[in-house]
Design an enzyme around this catalytic site. Structure first.
Site, PDB file in Angstrom:
ATOM      1  N   TYR A   1      -1.396   2.267  -0.096  1.00  0.00           N
ATOM      2  CA  TYR A   1      -1.764   1.616  -1.362  1.00  0.00           C
ATOM      3  C   TYR A   1      -0.828   2.091  -2.485  1.00  0.00           C
ATOM      4  O   TYR A   1      -0.195   1.279  -3.177  1.00  0.00           O
ATOM      5  CB  TYR A   1      -3.228   1.927  -1.708  1.00  0.00           C
ATOM      6  CG  TYR A   1      -3.590   1.609  -3.133  1.00  0.00           C
ATOM      7  CD1 TYR A   1      -3.534   0.299  -3.599  1.00  0.00           C
ATOM      8  CD2 TYR A   1      -3.958   2.621  -4.023  1.00  0.00           C
ATOM      9  CE1 TYR A   1      -3.839   0.014  -4.928  1.00  0.00           C
ATOM     10  CE2 TYR A   1      -4.271   2.342  -5.340  1.00  0.00           C
ATOM     11  CZ  TYR A   1      -4.209   1.034  -5.787  1.00  0.00           C
ATOM     12  OH  TYR A   1      -4.498   0.758  -7.097  1.00  0.00           O
TER      13      TYR A   1
ATOM     14  N   ILE B   1      -1.335 -15.413  -5.301  1.00  0.00           N
ATOM     15  CA  ILE B   1      -0.004 -15.089  -5.847  1.00  0.00           C
ATOM     16  C   ILE B   1       1.118 -15.353  -4.843  1.00  0.00           C
ATOM     17  O   ILE B   1       2.277 -15.401  -5.208  1.00  0.00           O
ATOM     18  CB  ILE B   1       0.113 -13.621  -6.343  1.00  0.00           C
ATOM     19  CG1 ILE B   1      -0.350 -12.627  -5.272  1.00  0.00           C
ATOM     20  CG2 ILE B   1      -0.638 -13.418  -7.646  1.00  0.00           C
ATOM     21  CD1 ILE B   1       0.089 -11.196  -5.542  1.00  0.00           C
TER      22      ILE B   1
END
Ligand code: UDP
Length: 330
Positions: free
Chosen positions: A142, A53
């Protein structure tokens, strides 16, 4: 037929979503760098692009070639524990990588996105059920890397006219009920697959990370959601972003509303497999909130979705069937 670019479509959850997309009349195009996914988890009739990506040229090529109507964006690092040791990688891939993807979407006038967010955005909250109005206070990088993307999407909705939904996943578990695909992480860090490895005799013992949390049995409580239900939630979310007339951003919990402790999961894994295994107490894993259980009411209202598998027993049974098919118990 609407085309959907699925980043991370070769991963555990992504591959289940692609199956469901095909069965629901969409054409998925998988975009995955295979850092954690598996090429053979993508059905042979689904177009597969092997790319990252963060690669602007590869993204431009994918958007020019396939002209997707929407994106389901899952490609990301997912281990909360690892994020406490290597936060920069999480911000680089999960946050900056998403920005690169969003900019490619803007260049190619694709403004509809379903984003994989996480219950980890909530962190430690002193409530029984988490609902979407609670403040965002992640306990680990995260969760923060995903919360930052929710911030980006808020601005892209208001300023660039994106139609964006973030699904805040609770703990994905289980496997395709027909046994075609399932969970295969390497290295594995998630509780249920680790417990099944132990039950199969492929791992010596299982550690309980923390037995002194403020919960009934002292171990962490999570809301386990069947991966097939999670996939169905994406179809509902996709329908929403494709048909919603007003641009904007919203975030929705995807869970069952029921909590299960680490000890509950171990007991169920031993019971369902019929195999016992050694369990030892270990220190807390840094960054773990004590309890993450969804209030799923918004998903029911907005997406007309609710979990069909409400008992972790079904998730463990499906995960075990897939595990036995792949590895064979010893
Ligand atoms: N856990 C554990 N032992 C393990 C792996 C996980 O006690 O070997 C615990 C972990 O601390 C957490 C829960 O199981 O409280 C679920 O962890 P998992 O990594 O599966 O998912 P997370 O909630 O981090 O997304």
């Amino acid at each position: 037929m609407k085309k959907i670019l699925v980043t991370g479509g070769a991963g555990y959850i992504g591959s289940h979503i692609c199956l469901k997309l095909s069965e629901s009349g969409y054409q998925p195009v998988v975009y995955d760098n295979l850092s954690n996914g598996h090429r053979d988890a993508v059905a042979p009739n689904i177009t597969f692009i092997h790319a990252d990506i963060r690669d602007r040229d590869a993204l431009d090529h994918a958007f020019e070639t396939f002209r997707p109507d929407a994106v389901i964006h899952m490609a990301a690092l997912i281990e909360a524990g690892l994020s406490m040791r290597e936060p920069a990688r999480f911000y680089e891939i999960n946050t900056a990588g998403t920005l690169i993807l969003l900019e490619a979407m803007r260049r190619h006038q694709c403004h509809r996105i379903v984003f994989s967010s996480t219950a980890a955005v909530y962190g430690n909250c002193d409530v029984n059920l988490l609902d979407e109005t609670l403040p965002i206070r992640p306990e680990n990088p995260y969760g923060r890397s995903k919360a930052m993307v929710e911030g980006l999407l808020t601005d892209y909705g208001v300023i660039y006219g994106f139609h964006a939904l973030a699904l805040r996943y609770f703990n994905a578990a289980g496997a395709d009920p027909q046994g075609r695909i399932g969970e295969r992480h390497d290295p594995e860090t998630h509780l249920i697959p680790l417990a099944l490895q132990a039950a199969a005799g492929h791992r010596d013992a299982l550690k309980i990370f923390g037995n002194d949390y403020n919960t009934p049995d002292g171990t962490c409580i999570r809301d386990y959601i069947h991966v097939d239900d999670l996939a169905a939630a994406h179809i509902a979310a996709l329908h929403h972003v494709l048909h919603q007339s007003k641009p904007g951003f919203d975030a929705i919990n995807i869970g069952t509303g029921q909590g299960c402790s680490v000890r509950d999961i171990m007991r169920l894994c031993q019971e369902i497999t019929g195999n016992s295994f050694a369990v030892s107490d270990a220190p807390r894993r840094p960054g773990d909130p004590a309890r993450l259980v969804a209030n799923p009411a918004k998903a029911e209202d907005m997406l007309n979705w609710q979990a069909l598998y409400r008992n972790p027993r079904d998730m463990i049974m499906h995960a075990w069937a897939f595990y036995c098919k792949m590895a064979g118990p010893s």
